[in-house]
Write an enzyme that holds these catalytic residues in place. Structure first.
Site, PDB file in Angstrom:
ATOM      1  CB  VAL A  58      -0.169   2.800   8.029  1.00  0.00           C
ATOM      2  CG1 VAL A  58       0.692   3.691   8.888  1.00  0.00           C
ATOM      3  CG2 VAL A  58       0.468   2.568   6.666  1.00  0.00           C
ATOM      4  N   GLY A  59      -1.291  -0.416   7.479  1.00  0.00           N
ATOM      5  CA  GLY A  59      -2.332  -1.141   6.772  1.00  0.00           C
ATOM      6  C   GLY A  59      -1.923  -2.577   6.528  1.00  0.00           C
ATOM      7  N   GLY A  61      -3.264  -5.408   3.972  1.00  0.00           N
ATOM      8  CA  GLY A  61      -4.194  -5.813   2.926  1.00  0.00           C
ATOM      9  C   GLY A  61      -4.026  -7.273   2.595  1.00  0.00           C
ATOM     10  N   GLY A  64      -0.437  -7.400   0.754  1.00  0.00           N
ATOM     11  CA  GLY A  64       0.752  -6.840   1.383  1.00  0.00           C
ATOM     12  C   GLY A  64       0.416  -6.063   2.645  1.00  0.00           C
ATOM     13  CB  SER A  65       1.901  -5.602   5.864  1.00  0.00           C
ATOM     14  OG  SER A  65       3.249  -5.936   5.604  1.00  0.00           O
ATOM     15  CE  LYS A  81      -0.014  -3.716  -1.675  1.00  0.00           C
ATOM     16  NZ  LYS A  81      -1.091  -3.287  -2.589  1.00  0.00           N
ATOM     17  CG  ASP A 173     -10.624  -4.042  -4.871  1.00  0.00           C
ATOM     18  OD1 ASP A 173     -11.819  -4.137  -4.490  1.00  0.00           O
ATOM     19  OD2 ASP A 173      -9.669  -4.400  -4.164  1.00  0.00           O
TER      20      ASP A 173
HETATM   21  N1  ATP Z   1       0.387   5.311   0.207  1.00  0.00           N
HETATM   22  C1  ATP Z   1      -0.192   4.977   1.356  1.00  0.00           C
HETATM   23  N2  ATP Z   1      -0.145   5.814   2.409  1.00  0.00           N
HETATM   24  C2  ATP Z   1      -0.727   5.469   3.577  1.00  0.00           C
HETATM   25  N3  ATP Z   1      -1.406   4.327   3.778  1.00  0.00           N
HETATM   26  C3  ATP Z   1      -1.490   3.461   2.764  1.00  0.00           C
HETATM   27  C4  ATP Z   1      -0.874   3.725   1.504  1.00  0.00           C
HETATM   28  N4  ATP Z   1      -1.135   2.694   0.680  1.00  0.00           N
HETATM   29  C5  ATP Z   1      -1.867   1.825   1.390  1.00  0.00           C
HETATM   30  N5  ATP Z   1      -2.088   2.268   2.645  1.00  0.00           N
HETATM   31  C6  ATP Z   1      -2.877   1.618   3.691  1.00  0.00           C
HETATM   32  O1  ATP Z   1      -2.734   0.225   3.598  1.00  0.00           O
HETATM   33  C7  ATP Z   1      -3.996  -0.385   3.327  1.00  0.00           C
HETATM   34  C8  ATP Z   1      -3.805  -1.589   2.430  1.00  0.00           C
HETATM   35  O2  ATP Z   1      -3.153  -1.166   1.236  1.00  0.00           O
HETATM   36  P1  ATP Z   1      -3.459  -1.825  -0.161  1.00  0.00           P
HETATM   37  O3  ATP Z   1      -4.928  -1.701  -0.419  1.00  0.00           O
HETATM   38  O4  ATP Z   1      -2.563  -1.252  -1.169  1.00  0.00           O
HETATM   39  O5  ATP Z   1      -3.062  -3.315   0.099  1.00  0.00           O
HETATM   40  P2  ATP Z   1      -3.708  -4.612  -0.497  1.00  0.00           P
HETATM   41  O6  ATP Z   1      -2.970  -5.786   0.030  1.00  0.00           O
HETATM   42  O7  ATP Z   1      -3.771  -4.488  -1.974  1.00  0.00           O
HETATM   43  O8  ATP Z   1      -5.135  -4.527   0.124  1.00  0.00           O
HETATM   44  P3  ATP Z   1      -6.512  -5.076  -0.366  1.00  0.00           P
HETATM   45  O9  ATP Z   1      -6.867  -6.137   0.607  1.00  0.00           O
HETATM   46  O10 ATP Z   1      -7.424  -3.881  -0.284  1.00  0.00           O
HETATM   47  O11 ATP Z   1      -6.319  -5.530  -1.762  1.00  0.00           O
HETATM   48  C9  ATP Z   1      -4.858   0.733   2.723  1.00  0.00           C
HETATM   49  O12 ATP Z   1      -6.223   0.536   2.959  1.00  0.00           O
HETATM   50  C10 ATP Z   1      -4.338   1.951   3.446  1.00  0.00           C
HETATM   51  O13 ATP Z   1      -4.986   2.118   4.682  1.00  0.00           O
END
Ligand code: ATP
Length: 496
Positions: A58-59, A61, A64-65, A81, A173
């Site tokens: 679903v994401g 980042g 992490g994915s 994550k 952030d």
């Molecule tokens: N608890 C959750 N429930 C549903 N989707 C989530 C959840 N946590 C994160 N996501 C999805 O995953 C995406 C990336 O998560 P997150 O921001 O924690 O990762 P990251 O690697 O830290 O990203 P970034 O590049 O923003 O630092 C979020 O934008 C969101 O769409």
């Protein structure tokens, strides 16, 4: 197998320290904050990740994915994550900012970290699941959000921030992708950058998304605080109204340029420290007069404009705190229902109102939910798309940059409804996410100011508003109608 359980609640530092000792004795790490049972703290699941059935990504980042998954035992839907880098010891994991800050927070508008699992040197965070993020909602949106919808979200986010800031943390952030939504509930996520306010400045590196980055950070101040979150909220609020980023800078220098072109260049009255910061890095602000935000954000009420204006103040000290923001007239119709009332049947929404609620919030130890007065639209029908953070939005940026070179003015009607330039461009000066060192950026800012050929505007009047588009500005083009006109032309060209 090593596992950390987080069932939320109050921090028990004593237990934590005891566990640290037990861990070294028995080779077990188990840690829980305010959990249900002490023995649970030492719980070692035999099944680890096997306990979850992975559904879909679903994401994706930077770090992490994120995957939608189901706990096979409880049937609970969770978000997992999976961190991209490997973790070879628990020490590393426990010291992660995300773990350190989240374990201390228990608020209905902060996404809950349920457990941490390390398996085969891969680290997994198990979070409560949320349907989508604010960016996805904006991206798929055909018409503007109402004042009430924006109010409902922002009221909740400010409550989370008030809670967090009061406990000595700031997020650093905040951006639409980090605000997760399920129906009309919103939660702050991604605490990878959260920092304790009592941690010692100077902060020599900073990672955040450029479009929401506060000016003091752009100007390499080594001392900044929770006011950076308030700046980000101003930018996010504006974006919620227009579905366009307020300051879509394509580099750090361009970010400052964009800010100047909207709120006017800082002067001795508005931000004397900013002038000093700029001076220290030999940066010269482009000269702009401010543009009334009511012109740029025509769908926002006067109260909303007033709040955004104060949030987007150059001087961090002039921005309201989160607790103050909650008391702004924009939130007058919002309700905060304390947990004691909420547990009773049909918890009344009548008391207390925003101001009282905000005040009560200060004394409340724990929250069990938040509500706001005006009923906002339900987002249950919102599609869940993989987030376009990180790589995907970088691609958007790359496309944008390519298009910019070829053609400065594009027809908005030919573009997707919401396709702002991406934030993270690792290939550019500013990666938006990568850790940077002060001196690098300082040098770049100075170079760009004096060496790029950009002509700082000399007391330019604000660019004229044209029917259908304001060429030269960051691209806020919305008319008073709640519908987004498809016939508007939209300039993506960055001034200068
Ligand atoms: N608890 C959750 N429930 C549903 N989707 C989530 C959840 N946590 C994160 N996501 C999805 O995953 C995406 C990336 O998560 P997150 O921001 O924690 O990762 P990251 O690697 O830290 O990203 P970034 O590049 O923003 O630092 C979020 O934008 C969101 O769409």
């Amino acid at each position: 197998m090593l596992q950390v359980n987080f069932d939320g609640g109050f921090a028990e530092e004593l237990i934590y320290n005891l566990l640290q000792t037990l861990r070294s004795l028995f080779g077990i790490i188990a840690h829980q904050v305010g959990g249900t049972s002490f023995w649970n703290l030492l719980y070692c699941s035999p099944a680890k990740m096997d306990r979850y059935k992975i559904i879909k990504e679903v994401g994706d980042g930077t770090f992490g994915s994120v995957w939608r998954a189901i706990n096979k035992q409880s049937g609970e839907v969770v978000a997992i994550k999976k961190m991209k880098r490997k973790y070879y010891s628990w020490e590393e994991c426990i010291n992660l900012r995300e773990v350190k800050s989240l374990r201390k927070m228990n608020h209905p508008n902060i996404v809950k970290l349920k457990e941490v699992i390390r398996e085969n040197d891969i680290l997994y965070f198990v979070f409560e699941y949320m349907e989508c993020n604010l960016y996805q909602l904006m991206k798929d949106r055909g018409k503007l959000f109402s004042d009430a919808e924006v109010r409902n979200w922002c009221f909740q986010v400010f409550q989370a921030l008030a809670y967090m800031h009061q406990r000595g943390y700031f997020h650093r952030d905040l951006k639409p992708e980090n605000l997760l939504v399920t129906k009309d509930l919103i939660k702050v996520a991604d605490f990878g950058l959260a920092r304790e306010t009592c941690s010692q400045p100077p902060y020599t590196e900073y990672v955040s998304t450029r479009w929401y980055r506060a000016p003091e950070v752009l100007l390499q101040s080594s001392i900044y605080d929770s006011a950076v979150d308030m700046w980000a909220m101003g930018a996010i609020m504006a974006e919620l109204f227009t579905l366009r980023p307020l300051f879509p800078g394509s580099s750090e220098a361009d970010e400052i340029y964009k800010i100047c072109s909207v709120i006017g260049s800082p002067d001795q009255n508005s931000w004397v420290q900013g002038l000093q910061l700029a001076n220290a890095i030999k940066y010269q602000f482009p000269q702009f007069a401010s543009v009334p935000l009511s012109v740029l954000i025509p769908s926002a009420s006067d109260d909303a404009i007033d709040l955004i204006t104060s949030l987007c103040s150059w001087d961090p000290r002039k921005r309201p705190t989160a607790a103050e923001a909650l008391q702004h007239p924009f939130f007058q119709s919002c309700f905060y229902v304390p947990p004691s009332l909420r547990t009773r049947t049909g918890a009344p929404r009548t008391t207390p109102s925003g101001v009282r609620g905000a005040l009560e919030q200060k004394s409340a130890k724990k929250y069990s939910g938040t509500l706001s007065g005006p009923k906002s639209a339900s987002f249950s029908s919102a599609k869940v798309h993989p987030s376009t953070t990180g790589a995907q939005r970088k691609l958007e940026m790359d496309n944008l940059e390519a298009n910019k070179t070829n053609k400065s003015v594009k027809s908005y009607s030919k573009q997707p409804r919401y396709r702002p330039p991406a934030r993270n461009s690792p290939s550019s000066i500013d990666t938006g996410r990568a850790t940077r060192v002060v001196s690098d950026t300082t040098e770049k800012l100075a170079q760009i100011t004096f060496g790029s050929g950009r002509q700082p505007a000399k007391q330019q009047p604000p660019p004229p508003m044209k029917a259908g588009g304001w060429h030269g500005h960051s691209g806020l083009l919305l008319g008073r109608s709640n519908e987004i006109s498809s016939g508007r032309s939209y300039s993506r060209k960055v001034v200068g």
